[in-house]
Motif scaffolding. Structure first.
Motif, PDB file in Angstrom:
ATOM      1  N   GLY A 193       0.815  -1.214   0.000  1.00 16.68           N
ATOM      2  CA  GLY A 193       0.000   0.000   0.000  1.00 16.68           C
ATOM      3  C   GLY A 193       0.843   1.256   0.000  1.00 16.68           C
ATOM      4  N   GLU A 194       1.892   1.281   0.855  1.00 16.76           N
ATOM      5  CA  GLU A 194       2.765   2.466   0.913  1.00 16.76           C
ATOM      6  C   GLU A 194       3.517   2.642  -0.403  1.00 16.76           C
ATOM      7  OE1 GLU A 194       3.348   4.694   3.402  1.00 16.76           O
ATOM      8  OE2 GLU A 194       1.954   3.826   4.831  1.00 16.76           O
ATOM      9  N   LEU A 195       3.983   1.516  -0.982  1.00 15.81           N
ATOM     10  CA  LEU A 195       4.728   1.589  -2.250  1.00 15.81           C
ATOM     11  C   LEU A 195       3.862   2.164  -3.357  1.00 15.81           C
ATOM     12  CD1 LEU A 195       6.840  -1.664  -2.755  1.00 15.81           C
ATOM     13  CD2 LEU A 195       7.626   0.681  -2.612  1.00 15.81           C
ATOM     14  N   VAL A 196       2.650   1.613  -3.518  1.00 17.13           N
ATOM     15  CA  VAL A 196       1.784   2.080  -4.599  1.00 17.13           C
ATOM     16  C   VAL A 196       1.336   3.520  -4.333  1.00 17.13           C
ATOM     17  CG1 VAL A 196      -0.382   1.667  -5.817  1.00 17.13           C
ATOM     18  CG2 VAL A 196       1.036  -0.248  -5.166  1.00 17.13           C
ATOM     19  N   GLY A 197       1.043   3.817  -3.051  1.00 15.55           N
ATOM     20  CA  GLY A 197       0.622   5.175  -2.713  1.00 15.55           C
ATOM     21  C   GLY A 197       1.687   6.209  -3.056  1.00 15.55           C
ATOM     22  N   ALA A 198       2.955   5.885  -2.735  1.00 19.45           N
ATOM     23  CA  ALA A 198       4.026   6.833  -3.046  1.00 19.45           C
ATOM     24  C   ALA A 198       4.284   6.892  -4.540  1.00 19.45           C
ATOM     25  CB  ALA A 198       5.293   6.434  -2.306  1.00 19.45           C
ATOM     26  N   SER A 199       4.152   5.740  -5.233  1.00 17.72           N
ATOM     27  CA  SER A 199       4.353   5.743  -6.683  1.00 17.72           C
ATOM     28  C   SER A 199       3.325   6.622  -7.376  1.00 17.72           C
ATOM     29  CB  SER A 199       4.247   4.322  -7.254  1.00 17.72           C
ATOM     30  OG  SER A 199       5.030   3.443  -6.531  1.00 17.72           O
ATOM     31  N   ALA A 200       2.110   6.648  -6.819  1.00 18.09           N
ATOM     32  CA  ALA A 200       1.040   7.414  -7.453  1.00 18.09           C
ATOM     33  C   ALA A 200       1.366   8.901  -7.470  1.00 18.09           C
ATOM     34  CB  ALA A 200      -0.280   7.178  -6.731  1.00 18.09           C
ATOM     35  N   ILE A 201       2.115   9.374  -6.466  1.00 17.86           N
ATOM     36  CA  ILE A 201       2.493  10.787  -6.467  1.00 17.86           C
ATOM     37  C   ILE A 201       3.702  11.004  -7.374  1.00 17.86           C
ATOM     38  CG2 ILE A 201       3.172  12.722  -4.990  1.00 17.86           C
ATOM     39  CD1 ILE A 201       1.817  11.338  -2.694  1.00 17.86           C
ATOM     40  N   MET A 202       4.540   9.971  -7.483  1.00 13.86           N
ATOM     41  CA  MET A 202       5.810  10.134  -8.183  1.00 13.86           C
ATOM     42  C   MET A 202       5.686  10.039  -9.700  1.00 13.86           C
ATOM     43  SD  MET A 202       9.211   8.181  -7.049  1.00 13.86           S
ATOM     44  CE  MET A 202       8.894   7.983  -5.345  1.00 13.86           C
ATOM     45  N   PHE A 203       4.838   9.142 -10.176  1.00 15.26           N
ATOM     46  CA  PHE A 203       4.829   8.864 -11.620  1.00 15.26           C
ATOM     47  C   PHE A 203       3.646   9.545 -12.299  1.00 15.26           C
ATOM     48  CE2 PHE A 203       6.835   5.032  -9.706  1.00 15.26           C
ATOM     49  CZ  PHE A 203       8.126   5.395 -10.029  1.00 15.26           C
ATOM     50  N   HIS A 204       3.951  10.320 -13.322  1.00 17.11           N
ATOM     51  CA  HIS A 204       2.927  11.144 -13.947  1.00 17.11           C
ATOM     52  C   HIS A 204       2.213  10.463 -15.107  1.00 17.11           C
ATOM     53  CE1 HIS A 204       3.523  15.061 -11.916  1.00 17.11           C
ATOM     54  NE2 HIS A 204       4.623  14.437 -11.549  1.00 17.11           N
ATOM     55  N   SER A 205       2.899   9.563 -15.813  1.00 13.92           N
ATOM     56  CA  SER A 205       2.312   9.070 -17.054  1.00 13.92           C
ATOM     57  C   SER A 205       1.068   8.223 -16.797  1.00 13.92           C
ATOM     58  CB  SER A 205       3.343   8.266 -17.843  1.00 13.92           C
ATOM     59  OG  SER A 205       3.949   7.319 -17.005  1.00 13.92           O
ATOM     60  N   PHE A 206       1.045   7.458 -15.699  1.00 10.64           N
ATOM     61  CA  PHE A 206      -0.134   6.632 -15.431  1.00 10.64           C
ATOM     62  C   PHE A 206      -1.016   7.246 -14.346  1.00 10.64           C
ATOM     63  CE2 PHE A 206      -2.311   3.034 -13.351  1.00 10.64           C
ATOM     64  CZ  PHE A 206      -2.976   2.509 -14.445  1.00 10.64           C
ATOM     65  N   PHE A 207      -0.385   7.768 -13.277  1.00 11.37           N
ATOM     66  CA  PHE A 207      -1.151   8.249 -12.124  1.00 11.37           C
ATOM     67  C   PHE A 207      -1.410   9.752 -12.155  1.00 11.37           C
ATOM     68  CE2 PHE A 207       1.153   4.499 -10.466  1.00 11.37           C
ATOM     69  CZ  PHE A 207       0.079   3.731 -10.098  1.00 11.37           C
ATOM     70  N   GLY A 208      -0.732  10.478 -13.038  1.00  8.40           N
ATOM     71  CA  GLY A 208      -0.960  11.920 -13.116  1.00  8.40           C
ATOM     72  C   GLY A 208      -0.350  12.727 -11.988  1.00  8.40           C
ATOM     73  N   GLY A 209       0.492  12.118 -11.151  1.00  5.14           N
ATOM     74  CA  GLY A 209       1.147  12.865 -10.079  1.00  5.14           C
ATOM     75  C   GLY A 209       0.162  13.411  -9.069  1.00  5.14           C
TER      76      GLY A 209
END
Lengths: 315, 436
Positions: free
Chosen positions: B145-161
């Motif tokens: 959960g923490e990994l995906v949650g932090a990735s969602a802020i970091m990566f723009h192409s899929f999660f939009g930052g």
């Protein structure tokens, strides 16, 4: 070279702070099987209590009053809360502390407000201890090392040289046997729980002005402490110590790494565009991956070796 | 209390078919509710009520899918929002693809696509977590959960930052010729998919997989001796729970037309725990109660007060300590008494319990609100108002009134609850005597 030495020192300071939190948690977890979600909240409470006591009396009084207060709160949680839900199993106990976490977070916001409080390093310790390659090493960090090192030593002496320490050590590995031998295991539990909360409170007093005393400090540090406990392994203080230092080093060293995997392969003439998800992952600089590494390491550890670094049984 | 009482008698009387009719009745109520709050003067639906009902629909799916792990398989996950959020993010990308014509899928099947993508993610992560159980399972799901949650802020192409990804839900492709421009059309889509999801999960509890999940929860070693592999059971249960959460996430994406990193965050994962446990994880319908209650509290109480987290926290701790079965458990415990027709004997004790409980509630809320207005409210420049009267939070009177409600009320409640316990014990003793 200089930056490596400075990061080494800072990583050690941070690792020792983590150990102060994790040592109590790992003792509680190994003996009672309860992963105390509110442990980092006690750390936060210690920092806030220290802020108030410092304002009223002084920092040196806070160094004693705040941890004692946290220990008393811990004892109260164990006696009035955990014992009541104990017969419903470990999941109920875990969920009980999970609920406490929310109440503490909101309670702190209600009492001290949403913004960080100005809890500062005492003026007596606010000078540069020595200079390494032109940058100062604050005396307060040396003081933190002194406190955490002294705590490490006294825990070790307590556990190996006293009778209660021997009972605690026995209860870590064979809780049922210890209770069969006629020791009052619930009272040992309360002692250890209060002791763990005392240590967390002490960590809060010296960590609150090293970092920032704010309502989110519990949710920021809590998961990392869990990672340390799981990574170090159940029932082993030594494993917990090594894991704390490793996590501390990771957190400080990753900040100074600027390169990414894409930069690494650029040397071989391969360039990776960052317009898709995979390319982006490969292009992220090391300094931003740092906060994620502990979780990745924990998942890896649980996959490869579920008992952790030096644990004596599976988590 | 009276609602719960009538419900149990209804269940008791029409055992068997009665339960089916109760479910059908609930669906009819869900279909009719937007028209209860319809404003006939302006010819408009209440936007607030529709949003709240839509939110409740998604949360029902989310909480029920979480209970496939917690209640049915005994697995405590702290990263269930990952599948809700990833389903939502996938759906947003499907909607964008449908909008520019590259994905010829009608709107009605979008939640299915979202659910299938989450099922895929559930299989990937399930392969990692299914080796663990108990606390190790909780920790590894928290890590994911923490990994995906932090990735969602970091990566723009899929999660939009930080800004998230948005899409337009009017993709002009529908099985029934509906364009989903108005929220009420979306609401009926949500009702339909919530019913499909609930029926699907209810069906799963009756399959051998559901039975084996229960077996592995209660005694996984014995299940192993019988020749079942608990790892495979955990894997299937985890992946399927992820898939159903993904349907909820897809509905979230369709309703709000934007998904941000909050949808995979630790806060939402914690909400799943709260909803399922407060509602009652021991029964199938418990999490539905929890999801509706928490949604109502979140949107209703947060309008009036900013301390809803402390109310939920106290309620959660109270349920963990005093009623581990949750709300549904409290209803179920009246079952034997209702079947014996003795429920009327509890009316007077409940009324006697009600008054001190109400006083304690008033006192507690008063103290919490006074406290939070003293610090947070003052910082935000707000003042506490009650029935149009401004209340000075620094004066002694409101504090004394609250304390005066809380402390004597608490003592009175303790006294009454002991009396209630005696009545309850006598009643259950009687039932045992009669059975003998």
């Amino acid at each position: 070279m200089e930056i490596v030495l400075i990061s080494l020192l800072n990583g050690f300071v941070y690792g020792m702070l983590l150990f102060m939190l994790a040592s109590g948690l790992t003792l509680i977890f190994s003996m009672m099987g309860v992963l105390n979600f509110a442990h980092a909240s006690i750390y936060m409470l210690g920092a806030y209590a220290a802020f108030d006591v410092t304002r009223l009396i002084g920092f040196w009084a806070a160094l004693i009053v705040a941890p004692v207060l946290c220990g008393a709160i811990g004892a109260a949680i164990e006696i009035y809360g955990l014992r009541r839900v104990h017969h419903n199993g470990h999941i109920a106990e875990l969920l009980f502390t999970f609920g406490l976490f929310f109440i503490f977070e909101r309670g702190v916001q209600m009492i001290w407000g949403m913004l960080p409080v100005p809890y500062r390093v005492p003026p007596l310790l606010d000078f540069a201890l020595f200079r390494v390659y032109g940058s100062n090493f604050p005396a307060y960090r040396g003081f933190m090392l002194l406190i955490s090192g002294g705590m490490l030593l006294s825990i070790w002496l307590l556990l190996t040289r006293t009778r209660i320490g021997l009972i605690i050590q026995a209860a870590l590995t064979h809780p049922n046997m210890v209770s069969s031998l006629g020791h009052n295991v619930p009272r040992v539990f309360t002692t250890v729980f209060a002791g763990g909360c005392f240590l967390a409170g002490l960590a809060g007093v010296i960590g609150g002005n090293y970092q920032i005393t704010e309502p989110t400090m519990a949710s920021a540090l809590g998961p990392i402490v869990f990672v340390v406990v799981v990574f170090g392994g159940l029932g082993s203080l030594m494993g917990c110590f090594i894991a704390s230092i490793i996590m501390g080093m990771i957190q400080t060293f990753s900040v100074i790494i600027d390169g990414s995997i894409a930069d690494l392969v650029k040397g071989f003439g391969v360039s990776i565009p960052s317009d898709n998800l995979l390319g982006e992952i490969l292009n992220v600089p090391g300094s931003r991956v740092g906060p994620l590494l502990p979780y990745a390491l924990m998942i890896l550890m649980l996959l490869v070796r579920p008992r952790g670094l030096m644990g004596n049984r599976d988590t | 209390m009276s609602a719960a009482t009538t419900q149990t008698t209804a269940v008791g009387r029409f055992k068997g078919h009665g339960k089916t009719w109760l479910w059908v009745g609930l669906v009819v109520v869900a279909l009719a509710l937007p028209w209860v709050f319809f404003n006939y003067q302006t010819g408009r639906h209440s936007g607030f009520v529709l949003t709240m009902l839509s939110q409740a629909g998604m949360m029902i799916l989310f909480a029920l899918s979480y209970n496939m792990l917690m209640g049915q398989a005994g697995l405590l996950s702290f990263g269930h929002a990952v599948f809700f959020g990833l389903g939502g993010f996938s759906t947003i990308h499907f909607l964008r693809a449908a909008g520019n014509g590259t994905l010829p899928v009608p709107m009605e099947l979008m939640p299915l696509l979202g659910g299938l993508s989450s099922l895929g993610f559930g299989m990937v992560f399930g392969a990692m977590v299914s080796k663990q159980r108990a606390t190790a399972f909780a920790m590894i799901t928290m890590g994911i959960g923490e990994l995906v949650g932090a990735s969602a802020i970091m990566f723009h192409s899929f999660f939009g930052g930080e800004g998230g990804v948005n899409a337009d839900r009017m993709i002009e492709r529908s099985l029934f010729g509906v364009n989903y421009a108005s929220p009420v059309q979306v609401y009926y889509l949500i009702v339909a998919w919530t019913v499909i999801g609930v029926v699907g999960m209810l069906f799963l509890t009756r399959t051998p997989l559901g039975a084996m999940a229960n077996a592995c929860r209660d005694n996984f070693e014995r299940a192993q001796f019988m020749g079942y592999d608990p790892r495979r059971v955990r894997f299937f249960q985890f992946a399927l729970a992820g898939g159903f959460a993904g349907i909820g996430g897809a509905l979230h994406a369709i309703t709000y037309e934007i998904v941000t990193f909050d949808a995979v965050g630790a806060g939402l994962s914690a909400n799943a725990v709260l909803m399922a446990y407060i509602g009652g994880s021991g029964t199938f319908y418990g999490p539905i109660l929890g999801a509706v209650l928490i949604t109502l509290m979140q949107s209703g109480v947060s309008l009036m007060s900013n301390s809803w987290l402390i109310y939920v926290g106290v309620m959660f701790i109270g349920i963990v300590a005093f009623a581990p079965g949750g709300l549904a458990g409290m209803i179920e415990i009246h079952g034997p008494i209702a079947r014996a027709g003795r429920l009327t004997r509890l009316i007077v004790p409940y009324i006697r319990l009600f008054f001190p409980a109400f006083a304690v509630l008033i006192g507690f809320i008063g103290l919490v609100e006074l406290m939070s207005f003293l610090t947070i409210g003052a910082a935000q420049g707000k003042t506490l108002e009650l029935f149009g009267n401004k209340i000075d939070v620094k004066a002694a009177l409101p504090w004394l009134v609250s304390l005066g409600c809380l402390v004597p009320g608490g003592l009175w409640l303790w006294f009454e609850s002991r009396a209630f316990g005696r009545v309850w014990d006598r009643l259950t003793e009687d039932l045992k005597e009669r059975d003998r």
